[in-house]
Scaffold this motif. Structure first.
Motif, PDB file in Angstrom:
ATOM      1  N   SER A  96       0.863  -1.184   0.000  1.00 37.24           N
ATOM      2  CA  SER A  96       0.000   0.000   0.000  1.00 37.24           C
ATOM      3  C   SER A  96       0.898   1.231   0.000  1.00 37.24           C
ATOM      4  O   SER A  96       2.011   1.196   0.544  1.00 37.24           O
ATOM      5  CB  SER A  96      -0.894   0.015   1.243  1.00 37.24           C
ATOM      6  OG  SER A  96      -1.726   1.163   1.229  1.00 37.24           O
ATOM      7  N   MET A  97       0.412   2.288  -0.626  1.00 35.75           N
ATOM      8  CA  MET A  97       1.082   3.589  -0.616  1.00 35.75           C
ATOM      9  C   MET A  97      -0.001   4.640  -0.416  1.00 35.75           C
ATOM     10  O   MET A  97      -1.043   4.575  -1.060  1.00 35.75           O
ATOM     11  CB  MET A  97       1.772   3.890  -1.951  1.00 35.75           C
ATOM     12  CG  MET A  97       2.817   2.905  -2.363  1.00 35.75           C
ATOM     13  SD  MET A  97       3.632   3.351  -3.927  1.00 35.75           S
ATOM     14  CE  MET A  97       2.285   3.543  -5.055  1.00 35.75           C
ATOM     15  N   GLU A  98       0.260   5.571   0.484  1.00 36.55           N
ATOM     16  CA  GLU A  98      -0.630   6.699   0.661  1.00 36.55           C
ATOM     17  C   GLU A  98       0.233   7.894   1.023  1.00 36.55           C
ATOM     18  O   GLU A  98       0.925   7.878   2.043  1.00 36.55           O
ATOM     19  CB  GLU A  98      -1.672   6.438   1.743  1.00 36.55           C
ATOM     20  CG  GLU A  98      -2.645   7.594   1.842  1.00 36.55           C
ATOM     21  CD  GLU A  98      -3.983   7.203   2.419  1.00 36.55           C
ATOM     22  OE1 GLU A  98      -4.644   8.107   2.937  1.00 36.55           O
ATOM     23  OE2 GLU A  98      -4.344   6.020   2.364  1.00 36.55           O
ATOM     24  N   GLY A  99       0.206   8.893   0.167  1.00 36.82           N
ATOM     25  CA  GLY A  99       1.075  10.041   0.396  1.00 36.82           C
ATOM     26  C   GLY A  99       2.517   9.601   0.352  1.00 36.82           C
ATOM     27  O   GLY A  99       2.946   8.944  -0.595  1.00 36.82           O
ATOM     28  N   ASN A 100       3.259   9.911   1.402  1.00 36.77           N
ATOM     29  CA  ASN A 100       4.682   9.565   1.466  1.00 36.77           C
ATOM     30  C   ASN A 100       4.987   8.441   2.439  1.00 36.77           C
ATOM     31  O   ASN A 100       6.094   8.345   2.959  1.00 36.77           O
ATOM     32  CB  ASN A 100       5.508  10.811   1.799  1.00 36.77           C
ATOM     33  CG  ASN A 100       5.571  11.750   0.609  1.00 36.77           C
ATOM     34  OD1 ASN A 100       5.439  11.324  -0.537  1.00 36.77           O
ATOM     35  ND2 ASN A 100       5.775  13.018   0.858  1.00 36.77           N
ATOM     36  N   THR A 101       3.979   7.597   2.706  1.00 31.99           N
ATOM     37  CA  THR A 101       4.203   6.400   3.515  1.00 31.99           C
ATOM     38  C   THR A 101       3.641   5.186   2.774  1.00 31.99           C
ATOM     39  O   THR A 101       2.741   5.308   1.941  1.00 31.99           O
ATOM     40  CB  THR A 101       3.555   6.492   4.906  1.00 31.99           C
ATOM     41  OG1 THR A 101       2.149   6.663   4.750  1.00 31.99           O
ATOM     42  CG2 THR A 101       4.125   7.629   5.723  1.00 31.99           C
ATOM     43  N   GLY A 102       4.193   4.037   3.078  1.00 38.70           N
ATOM     44  CA  GLY A 102       3.717   2.818   2.440  1.00 38.70           C
ATOM     45  C   GLY A 102       4.266   1.599   3.144  1.00 38.70           C
ATOM     46  O   GLY A 102       5.010   1.704   4.127  1.00 38.70           O
TER      47      GLY A 102
END
Length: 148
Positions: A96-102
């Motif tokens: 998963s990736m959301e914004g600058n975290t994953g």
């Protein structure tokens, strides 16, 4: 407490079911996340502790089986010194990736081993449009615990 007791009672059944389980299918990663796995494999294959540590954030963690946590690039480099120099294969099971975290959840094996040797989770961070870096790498083997 009841949950813990139920979990302890269920553990043998869970372990038994896992023995006959088929491997989970691979998840296709977007190129920027796949790069993290391929760079990790390459650095491991060549035994390059500095390159491995360079895949982590400055304040990243390595959480290996039966070892205390390691934090920070210099400590990660020291922890990886003398490890590697063997063919490592990483495969993704989910991400998963959301914004600058994953994150990537995956499985690993070495050399010509058939099947997975163990599993891992990578939590990832990036700054702006920079490359994805590993904030934490937690892995453990699929082997049963050793008898004491």
């Amino acid at each position: 407490m009841i949950f813990c007791s139920a979990l302890l009672l269920a553990s043998p059944a869970i372990a038994h079911d896992a023995e006959g389980a088929k491997p989970l299918p691979d998840a296709a990663l977007p190129a920027p996340l796949d790069r993290v796995l391929r760079d990790y494999e390459q650095a491991w294959r060549t035994g390059d502790a500095k390159a491995l540590a360079g895949l982590f954030t400055d304040d990243g963690f390595v959480l290996q089986s039966n070892q205390p946590p390691v934090r920070g690039r210099s400590a990660i480099e020291a922890a990886y010194a003398g490890q590697g120099s063997s063919p490592l294969r990483l495969r993704a099971l989910a991400y998963s990736m959301e914004g600058n975290t994953g994150y990537i959840i995956g499985a690993y094996s070495y050399g010509n081993n058939v099947g997975d040797t163990g599993k891992f989770t990578l939590t990832l961070k990036r700054v702006g449009d920079g490359p994805w870096l590993i904030f934490s790498d937690m892995d453990n083997t699929n082997a049963p615990p050793r008898a004491r």
